[in-house]
Design an enzyme around this catalytic site. Structure first.
Site, PDB file in Angstrom:
ATOM      1  N   ASP A  93      -9.665 -42.898 -17.150  1.00  0.00           N
ATOM      2  CA  ASP A  93     -10.899 -42.968 -16.587  1.00  0.00           C
ATOM      3  C   ASP A  93     -11.905 -42.684 -17.582  1.00  0.00           C
ATOM      4  O   ASP A  93     -13.011 -43.248 -17.396  1.00  0.00           O
ATOM      5  CB  ASP A  93     -10.856 -41.866 -15.406  1.00  0.00           C
ATOM      6  CG  ASP A  93     -10.129 -42.058 -14.266  1.00  0.00           C
ATOM      7  OD1 ASP A  93      -9.872 -43.492 -14.214  1.00  0.00           O
ATOM      8  OD2 ASP A  93      -9.772 -41.292 -13.532  1.00  0.00           O
ATOM      9  N   ASP A 112     -21.208 -18.898 -17.040  1.00  0.00           N
ATOM     10  CA  ASP A 112     -20.867 -19.620 -17.860  1.00  0.00           C
ATOM     11  C   ASP A 112     -21.346 -21.079 -17.982  1.00  0.00           C
ATOM     12  O   ASP A 112     -21.214 -21.871 -18.959  1.00  0.00           O
ATOM     13  CB  ASP A 112     -19.419 -20.017 -18.027  1.00  0.00           C
ATOM     14  CG  ASP A 112     -18.479 -18.765 -18.687  1.00  0.00           C
ATOM     15  OD1 ASP A 112     -19.220 -17.675 -18.901  1.00  0.00           O
ATOM     16  OD2 ASP A 112     -17.260 -18.514 -18.886  1.00  0.00           O
ATOM     17  N   ALA A 161     -13.181 -34.672 -10.832  1.00  0.00           N
ATOM     18  CA  ALA A 161     -12.793 -34.328 -11.998  1.00  0.00           C
ATOM     19  C   ALA A 161     -13.070 -32.879 -12.604  1.00  0.00           C
ATOM     20  O   ALA A 161     -12.547 -32.040 -11.854  1.00  0.00           O
ATOM     21  CB  ALA A 161     -13.756 -35.257 -13.165  1.00  0.00           C
TER      22      ALA A 161
END
Length: 293
Positions: free
Chosen positions: A72, A176, A188
């Site tokens: 991908d 973060d 993903a």
């Protein structure tokens, strides 16, 4: 067969199996009288190929179809180069998951023949344009098919930033960072961060906080046409990074603003006729099969 005459071939570097598959495709397409154009970077490790070479961007100008061989990640890179030219892209999986490159190597001839004969489905995937500004002046731009991620970069410390959606203040967050994902990217990095899986046909974006300092911070799904703005706090101690598809990085500083909006051009992704998004999820994510199977 008359429509797809000039076929571009793109492959992942550093993989013998990818090279073998590309050589197979060159022979297969040449035997059918089709013109193949090979990405100039991969052509350097295919001596004696005897085919025309081109940059990926130029392929968008001269090709009727581009076949990407790899994972991908290979298709993400090709998509950013080719989307503006509306050239259809077909993926052959030589990677791991293969949510985008869904043709397996052992069925190349069968599936590519079907595509050449017009037996395929077309999937339009939107991309994101990302602009980083400093004192109102753009200092970096990039495009993403999967996601745009604000993260600390090399520093292991939290980032303080403000989020605006369509000009409306949403929150100040200390975390973060933030993942801004398209439906394509929802399987993903966003998925790893606890975001929802979105069907590729949805016109939406998901915003997934990364290790937020408050338990009430949760993923938000917004309209795909929304303009998003992140403002990095001026008193931020870290110099964070914006990454697009995990492949393009822009370094930021305290006080910078990041705007994210839908790109006007879409990726034209081709699939075999038997393509099924939910079947892909079952296979790639280990979902359960039907009772009794």
């Amino acid at each position: 067969m008359d429509y797809f005459r000039n076929i571009g071939l793109i492959g992942r570097l550093g993989s013998k199996s990818v090279i073998d598959t590309l050589k197979h495709l060159v022979r297969f397409l040449s035997d059918r009288g089709l013109n193949t154009i090979i990405d100039e970077r991969i052509a350097q490790v295919m001596p004696g190929h005897g085919q025309q070479t081109s940059t990926q961007k130029m392929m968008g100008e001269i090709c009727d179809l581009v076949i990407v061989v790899g994972g991908d990640g290979s298709l993400l890179g090709a998509a950013r180069s080719l989307a503006q030219y509306h050239v259809p892209v077909l993926g052959v999986n030589r990677g791991n998951l293969g949510f985008l490159t869904d043709i397996s190597p052992d069925e190349i001839e069968e599936k590519v023949t079907e595509v050449l004969e017009g037996k395929y489905t077309v999937d339009s995937r939107f991309l994101l344009d990302v602009i980083v500004k400093r004192d109102g002046v753009p200092i970096g731009e990039a495009t993403a098919l999967n996601d745009c991620v604000l993260h600390p970069g090399k520093a292991a410390r939290m980032i303080k930033f403000e989020l605006y959606i369509e000009g409306q203040f949403v929150y100040t967050q200390k975390s973060d960072g933030l993942i801004i994902s398209t439906p394509t990217g929802s399987t993903a990095y966003s998925l790893s961060g606890g975001g929802p899986i979105m069907h590729p046909k949805l016109d939406a974006l998901v915003l997934v906080p990364m290790f937020p300092h408050t338990l009430s911070s949760r993923p938000i799904v917004v309209n795909g046409n929304s303009e998003l703005k992140l403002v990095i706090s001026p008193d931020n101690g870290a110099y964070p990074t914006v990454s697009c598809d995990g492949q393009k990085d822009i370094s930021c500083a305290p006080g910078d603003t990041i705007t994210v909006h839908k790109k006007p051009h879409k990726l034209k992704l081709l699939h075999p006729l038997n393509y099924d998004f939910y079947s892909t999820c079952r296979e790639k994510l280990g979902w359960g099969t039907k009772l009794g199977d």
